[in-house]
Motif scaffolding. Structure first.
Motif, PDB file in Angstrom:
ATOM      1  N   ALA A 160       1.994  -2.232 -12.871  1.00 38.98           N
ATOM      2  CA  ALA A 160       1.250  -2.663 -11.686  1.00 38.98           C
ATOM      3  C   ALA A 160      -0.203  -2.914 -12.026  1.00 38.98           C
ATOM      4  O   ALA A 160      -0.826  -3.859 -11.523  1.00 38.98           O
ATOM      5  CB  ALA A 160       1.378  -1.611 -10.590  1.00 38.98           C
ATOM      6  N   GLN A 161      -0.736  -2.059 -12.912  1.00 39.41           N
ATOM      7  CA  GLN A 161      -2.148  -2.207 -13.263  1.00 39.41           C
ATOM      8  C   GLN A 161      -2.367  -3.351 -14.244  1.00 39.41           C
ATOM      9  O   GLN A 161      -3.254  -4.187 -14.050  1.00 39.41           O
ATOM     10  CB  GLN A 161      -2.669  -0.892 -13.853  1.00 39.41           C
ATOM     11  N   THR A 162      -1.554  -3.422 -15.275  1.00 36.79           N
ATOM     12  CA  THR A 162      -1.783  -4.452 -16.294  1.00 36.79           C
ATOM     13  C   THR A 162      -1.426  -5.849 -15.791  1.00 36.79           C
ATOM     14  O   THR A 162      -2.090  -6.822 -16.106  1.00 36.79           O
ATOM     15  CB  THR A 162      -0.967  -4.162 -17.570  1.00 36.79           C
ATOM     16  N   GLN A 163      -0.359  -5.939 -14.999  1.00 30.39           N
ATOM     17  CA  GLN A 163       0.075  -7.250 -14.501  1.00 30.39           C
ATOM     18  C   GLN A 163      -0.550  -7.577 -13.142  1.00 30.39           C
ATOM     19  O   GLN A 163      -0.322  -8.657 -12.602  1.00 30.39           O
ATOM     20  CB  GLN A 163       1.606  -7.278 -14.361  1.00 30.39           C
ATOM     21  N   GLN A 164      -1.290  -6.646 -12.593  1.00 33.75           N
ATOM     22  CA  GLN A 164      -1.925  -6.808 -11.281  1.00 33.75           C
ATOM     23  C   GLN A 164      -0.914  -7.251 -10.219  1.00 33.75           C
ATOM     24  O   GLN A 164      -1.122  -8.261  -9.525  1.00 33.75           O
ATOM     25  CB  GLN A 164      -3.079  -7.799 -11.379  1.00 33.75           C
ATOM     26  N   ILE A 165       0.173  -6.527 -10.149  1.00 35.47           N
ATOM     27  CA  ILE A 165       1.178  -6.834  -9.127  1.00 35.47           C
ATOM     28  C   ILE A 165       1.202  -5.738  -8.072  1.00 35.47           C
ATOM     29  O   ILE A 165       0.750  -4.613  -8.316  1.00 35.47           O
ATOM     30  CB  ILE A 165       2.595  -6.974  -9.725  1.00 35.47           C
ATOM     31  N   GLU A 166       1.744  -6.105  -6.927  1.00 37.91           N
ATOM     32  CA  GLU A 166       1.943  -5.120  -5.870  1.00 37.91           C
ATOM     33  C   GLU A 166       3.299  -4.463  -6.084  1.00 37.91           C
ATOM     34  O   GLU A 166       4.263  -5.126  -6.479  1.00 37.91           O
ATOM     35  CB  GLU A 166       1.923  -5.815  -4.508  1.00 37.91           C
ATOM     36  N   THR A 167       3.348  -3.162  -5.849  1.00 36.90           N
ATOM     37  CA  THR A 167       4.641  -2.468  -5.929  1.00 36.90           C
ATOM     38  C   THR A 167       5.029  -2.086  -4.502  1.00 36.90           C
ATOM     39  O   THR A 167       4.316  -1.338  -3.851  1.00 36.90           O
ATOM     40  CB  THR A 167       4.537  -1.198  -6.793  1.00 36.90           C
ATOM     41  N   HIS A 168       6.133  -2.632  -4.038  1.00 42.79           N
ATOM     42  CA  HIS A 168       6.496  -2.481  -2.630  1.00 42.79           C
ATOM     43  C   HIS A 168       7.261  -1.182  -2.376  1.00 42.79           C
ATOM     44  O   HIS A 168       7.973  -0.674  -3.247  1.00 42.79           O
ATOM     45  CB  HIS A 168       7.262  -3.709  -2.169  1.00 42.79           C
ATOM     46  N   VAL A 216       0.847  -1.211   0.000  1.00 46.36           N
ATOM     47  CA  VAL A 216       0.000   0.000   0.000  1.00 46.36           C
ATOM     48  C   VAL A 216       0.877   1.254   0.000  1.00 46.36           C
ATOM     49  O   VAL A 216       0.641   2.202  -0.764  1.00 46.36           O
ATOM     50  CB  VAL A 216      -0.953  -0.012   1.223  1.00 46.36           C
ATOM     51  N   LEU A 217       1.894   1.234   0.843  1.00 43.44           N
ATOM     52  CA  LEU A 217       2.798   2.395   0.898  1.00 43.44           C
ATOM     53  C   LEU A 217       3.510   2.593  -0.441  1.00 43.44           C
ATOM     54  O   LEU A 217       3.700   3.736  -0.892  1.00 43.44           O
ATOM     55  CB  LEU A 217       3.830   2.212   2.021  1.00 43.44           C
ATOM     56  N   GLY A 218       3.882   1.512  -1.075  1.00 44.19           N
ATOM     57  CA  GLY A 218       4.544   1.601  -2.374  1.00 44.19           C
ATOM     58  C   GLY A 218       3.629   2.192  -3.438  1.00 44.19           C
ATOM     59  O   GLY A 218       4.034   3.064  -4.215  1.00 44.19           O
ATOM     60  N   ARG A 219       2.395   1.711  -3.419  1.00 43.47           N
ATOM     61  CA  ARG A 219       1.430   2.217  -4.420  1.00 43.47           C
ATOM     62  C   ARG A 219       1.185   3.711  -4.219  1.00 43.47           C
ATOM     63  O   ARG A 219       1.157   4.486  -5.181  1.00 43.47           O
ATOM     64  CB  ARG A 219       0.118   1.432  -4.294  1.00 43.47           C
ATOM     65  N   ARG A 220       1.035   4.107  -2.958  1.00 46.27           N
ATOM     66  CA  ARG A 220       0.748   5.520  -2.680  1.00 46.27           C
ATOM     67  C   ARG A 220       1.951   6.412  -2.990  1.00 46.27           C
ATOM     68  O   ARG A 220       1.788   7.527  -3.473  1.00 46.27           O
ATOM     69  CB  ARG A 220       0.333   5.681  -1.218  1.00 46.27           C
ATOM     70  N   LEU A 221       3.136   5.900  -2.702  1.00 41.95           N
ATOM     71  CA  LEU A 221       4.338   6.694  -2.996  1.00 41.95           C
ATOM     72  C   LEU A 221       4.488   6.896  -4.499  1.00 41.95           C
ATOM     73  O   LEU A 221       4.801   8.001  -4.959  1.00 41.95           O
ATOM     74  CB  LEU A 221       5.584   6.007  -2.421  1.00 41.95           C
ATOM     75  N   LEU A 222       4.235   5.839  -5.242  1.00 43.16           N
ATOM     76  CA  LEU A 222       4.352   5.947  -6.701  1.00 43.16           C
ATOM     77  C   LEU A 222       3.312   6.923  -7.243  1.00 43.16           C
ATOM     78  O   LEU A 222       3.615   7.758  -8.116  1.00 43.16           O
ATOM     79  CB  LEU A 222       4.183   4.560  -7.329  1.00 43.16           C
ATOM     80  N   SER A 223       2.128   6.821  -6.719  1.00 38.52           N
ATOM     81  CA  SER A 223       1.054   7.725  -7.166  1.00 38.52           C
ATOM     82  C   SER A 223       1.406   9.185  -6.848  1.00 38.52           C
ATOM     83  O   SER A 223       1.234  10.079  -7.690  1.00 38.52           O
ATOM     84  CB  SER A 223      -0.246   7.318  -6.472  1.00 38.52           C
ATOM     85  N   LEU A 224       1.923   9.403  -5.653  1.00 38.81           N
ATOM     86  CA  LEU A 224       2.296  10.760  -5.252  1.00 38.81           C
ATOM     87  C   LEU A 224       3.455  11.278  -6.105  1.00 38.81           C
ATOM     88  O   LEU A 224       3.428  12.421  -6.575  1.00 38.81           O
ATOM     89  CB  LEU A 224       2.696  10.771  -3.771  1.00 38.81           C
TER      90      LEU A 224
END
Lengths: 287, 245
Positions: free
Chosen positions: B141-149, B116-124
């Motif tokens: 992350a979206q196309t492969q449906q993976i988590e980004t840490h 979650v922190l990874g996703r939010r950091l990338l978005s920010l």
């Protein structure tokens, strides 16, 4: 003396292939070099091949290099257990006692592994590397039990260094990289980051590749409820958690080994019912 | 996006951001007030405190071990991500690294927190400076449906900003440790000054982990936190929880 100790070092190897014949799993021992040995397999009522893994040396000595490969063909079922605790003997120098296990599980196969406790003696140096590769719909129940040493002999975390790796891959991708290095001279193992006030460690991996994440979440909740009932502060702590996919991990810390061994089987009883709709075969030594 | 005058030649021979500007960006990205939710997680510490396993007295030793073990893993992930900055075969390497990050985290809540922190950091980060590589990671992350840490994203973002690896690693570990200390302040009688002293005393440990990170290989990586992992697994059982993990 040094030459003699070199001669005594063992490079044991065991290669076990499990194949399917007339709906029953049969063992073929492709290779065995002492001190590792298998006498025969026993066919269980549900078609599972049940095998005792022997180490005729009684333990792993410094400098020993013991490797085991386990191949399960498609739709086979195998249950492996050891015949006694794995004793890790002291190392005079920097010689490492080394064991490696490589398990390959083909489609729809199931491997259950119930070893006895690993007991690292004072001054021992041990490395254990396990790698398990799971194909589609392959199932796994794998446990490891670790003692702090010969407690009755007054040893607790008196070993020099342990490295225990268990890397599990599903469909070629890492599912769990569970690794630990325990070195009492550098780490305070009574730190709650490690063992806290507990001494014995149990780790269980339960997997079946391809099952829906919702099923794992439900099973996690069921096993967590059981874990809560078995957790007794100051005596035994249990935790259960879903992996990123295809399985879950169970971890127990205890002040004695008996709590861990008896409870570990109950987790698999719950899980096997949920995953396969059957009950597990109770190894005779677990009561 | 940085302009041409913002760069200088770093000691590694790679064009780096002007030191002062790089430091400013790092300070912002590693600030505990960065709105990515890092203060909502205890990574199992809440369970250890509730079980009476961890108190103020043992906190210094606990955090030292935390930096050595978890810090080793997070620094490795961030450094590997940082090295992917100019790699042409980025997609597969990025997927593999985040797979590894997930596989090294056995406890679901802690793993989810990292994602979650990874996703939010990338978005920010994308809203601060929309660099192509960051878009690429976000699309993957979206196309492969993976988590980004979190640590992977932190390393990649720093690389995109041409921030030196050493500075990036120090900032990451400082932020990670401070977040845990702030969490401890909410559940233990730990004063402001004592908290700062704890963090200050951890600087040599942080420095040691940073120093060994470039020479750490995947095979060398042995982050051992069995007690904390187990506590994180038991965290859902707590009747009253201040933290998500």
């Amino acid at each position: 003396m040094q030459t003699l100790s070199r001669l005594e070092r063992m490079h044991g190897h065991l290669a076990l292939d499990f194949t399917l014949k007339q709906q029953r799993t049969r063992l073929m021992v492709r290779e065995h070099r002492p001190p590792l040995q298998v006498v025969r397999d026993f066919g269980l009522a549900d078609g599972t091949s049940f095998v005792h893994l022997h180490n005729v040396a009684g333990g792993v000595l410094a400098g020993d290099q013991l490797t085991t490969t386990i191949n399960l063909a498609a739709s086979t079922k195998a249950q492996l257990t050891t015949t006694s605790s794995t004793r890790i003997y002291r190392s005079d120098g920097e010689q490492v006692a080394y064991q490696a296990v490589q398990a390959n599980l083909a489609e729809h196969s199931l491997l259950e592994y119930w070893p006895d406790t690993t007991i690292p003696f004072a001054e021992s140096v041990y490395q254990q590397q396990t790698r398990i590769d799971l194909a589609d719909d392959a199932g796994l129940c794998w446990w490891e039990f670790l003692a702090p040493g010969r407690e009755a002999y007054g040893e607790r975390f008196a070993y020099r260094r342990l490295r225990l790796d268990c890397d599990i891959y599903a469909l070629g991708r890492p599912l769990l990289l569970d690794r630990m290095r325990l070195q009492p001279s550098l780490q305070q193992l009574n730190n709650p980051l490690y063992f806290g006030n507990y001494s014995y460690l149990a780790t269980g991996y339960i997997c079946r590749v391809g099952l829906d994440a919702g099923l794992w979440k439900a099973l996690e909740a069921e096993l967590m409820a059981f874990a809560a009932s078995q957790t007794k502060l100051g005596r035994c702590l249990w935790g259960v958690s879903c992996l990123a996919a295809h399985g879950l991990v169970i971890r127990g810390l205890s002040s004695n080994s008996r709590d861990l061994l008896a409870t570990a089987f109950e987790y698999w009883r719950f899980a096997k019912q949920a995953l396969y709709g059957t009950s597990p075969n109770l190894p005779r030594k677990i009561y | 996006m940085p302009s041409g005058g913002d760069f200088w030649l770093g000691y590694t021979g790679v064009m780096m951001l002007n030191p002062a500007l790089a430091q400013l960006k790092l300070l912002q990205l590693a600030d505990s007030a960065l709105p990515i939710g890092s203060t909502a997680h205890s990574y199992g510490v809440e369970s250890l405190v509730a079980e009476g396993q961890l108190g103020v007295a043992g906190l210094g030793q606990f955090l030292h071990a935390f930096v050595q073990e978890s810090g080793q893993l997070e620094a490795y992930l961030a450094y590997q991500a940082w090295r992917l900055a100019d790699v042409s075969a980025f997609d597969q390497a990025w997927l593999d690294l985040n797979d590894q990050a997930a596989a090294f985290k056995p406890a679901r809540e802690s793993r989810h927190a990292s994602a979650v922190l990874g996703r939010r950091l990338l978005s920010l980060a994308l809203q601060l400076e929309p660099l192509p590589r960051w878009h690429q990671a976000s699309s993957l992350a979206q196309t492969q449906q993976i988590e980004t840490h979190h640590s992977c994203v932190f390393g990649m973002v720093a690389a995109g900003l041409r921030i030196e690896a050493e500075a990036m690693l120090v900032a990451l570990l400082q932020q990670m440790t401070l977040s845990l200390i702030l969490a401890c302040q909410k559940i233990l009688p730990l004063g402001q000054v004592q908290a700062q002293q704890l963090l200050w005393q951890l600087h040599p440990s942080i420095q040691a982990v940073v120093a060994q990170t470039p020479s750490t290989s995947f095979a060398d990586l042995v982050p051992c936190s069995i007690g904390l992992d187990g506590a994180s697994m038991r965290h859902p059982l707590l009747g009253t929880r201040l933290f998500i993990s």
